[in-house]
Design an enzyme around this catalytic site. Structure first.
Site, PDB file in Angstrom:
ATOM      1  N   ASP A 179       0.845  -1.189   0.000  1.00 39.86           N
ATOM      2  CA  ASP A 179       0.000   0.000   0.000  1.00 39.86           C
ATOM      3  C   ASP A 179       0.882   1.241   0.000  1.00 39.86           C
ATOM      4  O   ASP A 179       2.109   1.152   0.128  1.00 39.86           O
ATOM      5  CB  ASP A 179      -1.035  -0.001   1.134  1.00 39.86           C
ATOM      6  CG  ASP A 179      -0.436   0.212   2.511  1.00 39.86           C
ATOM      7  OD1 ASP A 179       0.750   0.582   2.616  1.00 39.86           O
ATOM      8  OD2 ASP A 179      -1.158   0.011   3.495  1.00 39.86           O
ATOM      9  N   ASP A 196      -5.729  10.048  -8.043  1.00 43.73           N
ATOM     10  CA  ASP A 196      -5.857   9.089  -9.142  1.00 43.73           C
ATOM     11  C   ASP A 196      -4.578   9.042  -9.971  1.00 43.73           C
ATOM     12  O   ASP A 196      -4.154   7.966 -10.420  1.00 43.73           O
ATOM     13  CB  ASP A 196      -7.033   9.471 -10.037  1.00 43.73           C
ATOM     14  CG  ASP A 196      -8.383   9.174  -9.392  1.00 43.73           C
ATOM     15  OD1 ASP A 196      -8.408   8.507  -8.337  1.00 43.73           O
ATOM     16  OD2 ASP A 196      -9.409   9.618  -9.944  1.00 43.73           O
ATOM     17  N   ASP A 222      -5.668   2.370  -2.033  1.00 41.86           N
ATOM     18  CA  ASP A 222      -4.233   2.283  -2.318  1.00 41.86           C
ATOM     19  C   ASP A 222      -3.680   0.905  -1.978  1.00 41.86           C
ATOM     20  O   ASP A 222      -2.508   0.761  -1.671  1.00 41.86           O
ATOM     21  CB  ASP A 222      -3.477   3.370  -1.541  1.00 41.86           C
ATOM     22  CG  ASP A 222      -3.581   3.187  -0.033  1.00 41.86           C
ATOM     23  OD1 ASP A 222      -4.582   2.602   0.426  1.00 41.86           O
ATOM     24  OD2 ASP A 222      -2.659   3.611   0.695  1.00 41.86           O
TER      25      ASP A 222
END
Length: 298
Positions: A179, A196, A222
Site C-alpha cells: 500500500d 488518481d 491504495d
C-alpha cells in the site's frame, strides 16, 4: 490459419489471381455463407472467430495473413504472414465502427473479389460485434477501471488456481501486498484527481517491476497485490527493491512524498487462501511498524 503457400489460378477474362477452391465456392456461395454464419455463432472468442472466418475467406482470396484491429487490440490468424501488401476494410454495423479487417496478399484485389468479400463481411460483423461486446463485459468484471490492473475478484480466482497447482506440483509461489504511505494526505490536501494520478503512476511502476509470469492486482483505494511465480524469497526481495527504487525516482511520487510499504510471504502446498493472505498482511504490518517505505517478509 497455417502459413502455407496457396495455389492460385489466373482467370484470364478478369486478370484475377484466385485460389483453386474459388470455382467451388462460386457454385456454392449461398450454402457457404450459411455455413460460415452457423460456425461463427459457436464462439464468443475473437481469435476463434477470425480463424473460422479465414478458412472461408481463403476460398476466394489468396492471402498470406489476416488481421483484425479494434478497440480490444490486434487479433490475427494463426501464423499470419504480414509481410505482403495490406488491403484494409472498415467493418461497420448500424453506424457502429467495429474495427478494420486487413488482408495481406501479394496479389491485387479486383472489384469482383471485393464484392465477394463484402458478402463474407456481412456474415462476419454480427458474430464479431457479439464477441467484442462479450470481451468488454469480461474486462469490466475482471479489471480495475482506473488502473487497468486485475481486480480483487480476479485475484481470488488466480490465487485459488495457483494454490491448486501448488498442491499438485509442489511448486511454491509468493504473495506480496503493498500500500502507499501518505496517500490519504494526498487526497485530503490536493484532491482526488491528483490521488488518481498517483495510483496510475504506482500501477505503472508495479507493471514495470514484475516479470511476465507474475500478476498484479488492485484491491481498491491504495491497496495492491502481486502473485509472484517463484519459490524463492530472494525474488520477492529483488522485486520489492525495484518497486521502491522506481517509486523514489518517480517525479509525481516524489513531489507528493508518497512511498510504499510491502509485505510478502512464501506459499506452500498446505496453505489455504486465508492463511496466505494473513501472513502477507502481517508482513505489511511489520513494514509499517518499521517506519514505512520498506519491505518485510513473514
Amino acid at each position: 490459419m497455417e502459413n502455407v503457400h496457396i495455389l492460385t489460378q489466373r482467370v484470364s477474362a478478369r486478370g484475377e489471381f484466385l485460389p483453386f477452391s474459388a470455382e467451388h465456392y462460386r457454385n456454392n456461395e449461398p450454402a457457404a455463407i450459411h455455413s460460415l454464419v452457423s460456425k461463427l455463432q459457436t464462439t464468443l472468442n475473437i481469435d476463434e472467430i477470425l480463424n473460422i472466418y479465414a478458412d472461408y475467406a481463403k476460398q476466394i482470396i489468396n492471402f498470406s495473413g489476416l488481421q483484425f484491429q479494434s478497440s480490444q487490440g490486434v487479433t490475427q490468424v494463426t501464423q499470419s504472414d504480414n509481410s505482403t501488401p495490406p488491403y484494409s476494410f472498415d467493418l461497420d454495423i448500424n453506424n457502429e465502427h467495429l474495427g478494420q479487417l486487413i488482408y495481406f496478399s501479394q496479389y491485387p484485389l479486383s472489384g469482383n473479389i471485393n464484392a465477394k468479400l463484402t458478402g463474407l463481411h456481412n456474415a462476419l460483423v454480427y458474430p464479431l460485434r457479439n464477441a467484442i461486446m462479450y470481451s468488454r463485459v469480461l474486462k469490466l468484471a475482471t479489471k480495475d477501471t482506473l488502473t487497468g490492473l486485475n481486480n480483487r475478484s480476479q485475484f481470488n480466482d488466480i490465487l485459488f488456481e495457483k494454490l491448486e497447482r501448488c498442491r499438485r506440483q509442489h511448486r511454491s509461489f509468493s504473495l506480496m501486498l503493498l500500500d502507499l504511505d501518505n496517500f490519504k494526505q494526498v487526497n485530503d490536501n490536493f484532491g482526488h484527481k491528483i490521488g488518481d494520478d498517483v495510483l496510475k503512476e504506482f500501477s505503472a511502476v508495479l507493471q514495470t517491476s514484475i516479470r511476465g509470469t507474475d500478476c498484479v492486482f488492485r484491491f481498491g483505494g491504495d491497496e495492491f497485490a502481486i502473485l509472484i511465480d517463484d519459490p524463492e524469497f530472494i525474488t520477492n526481495k529483488v522485486i520489492a527493491q525495484r518497486i521502491m527504487r522506481l517509486v523514489e525516482e518517480s517525479n509525481i511520487m516524489s513531489k507528493y512524498q508518497v512511498t510504499t510499504s510491502i509485505g510478502y510471504t512464501l506459499v506452500n502446498s498446505h496453505d489455504c487462501e486465508d492463511e496466505v493472505f494473513s501472513r502477507a498482511d502481517k508482513g505489511l504490518y511489520k513494514a509499517k511498524a518499521s517506519g514505512r517505505n520498506c519491505a518485510r517478509a513473514y
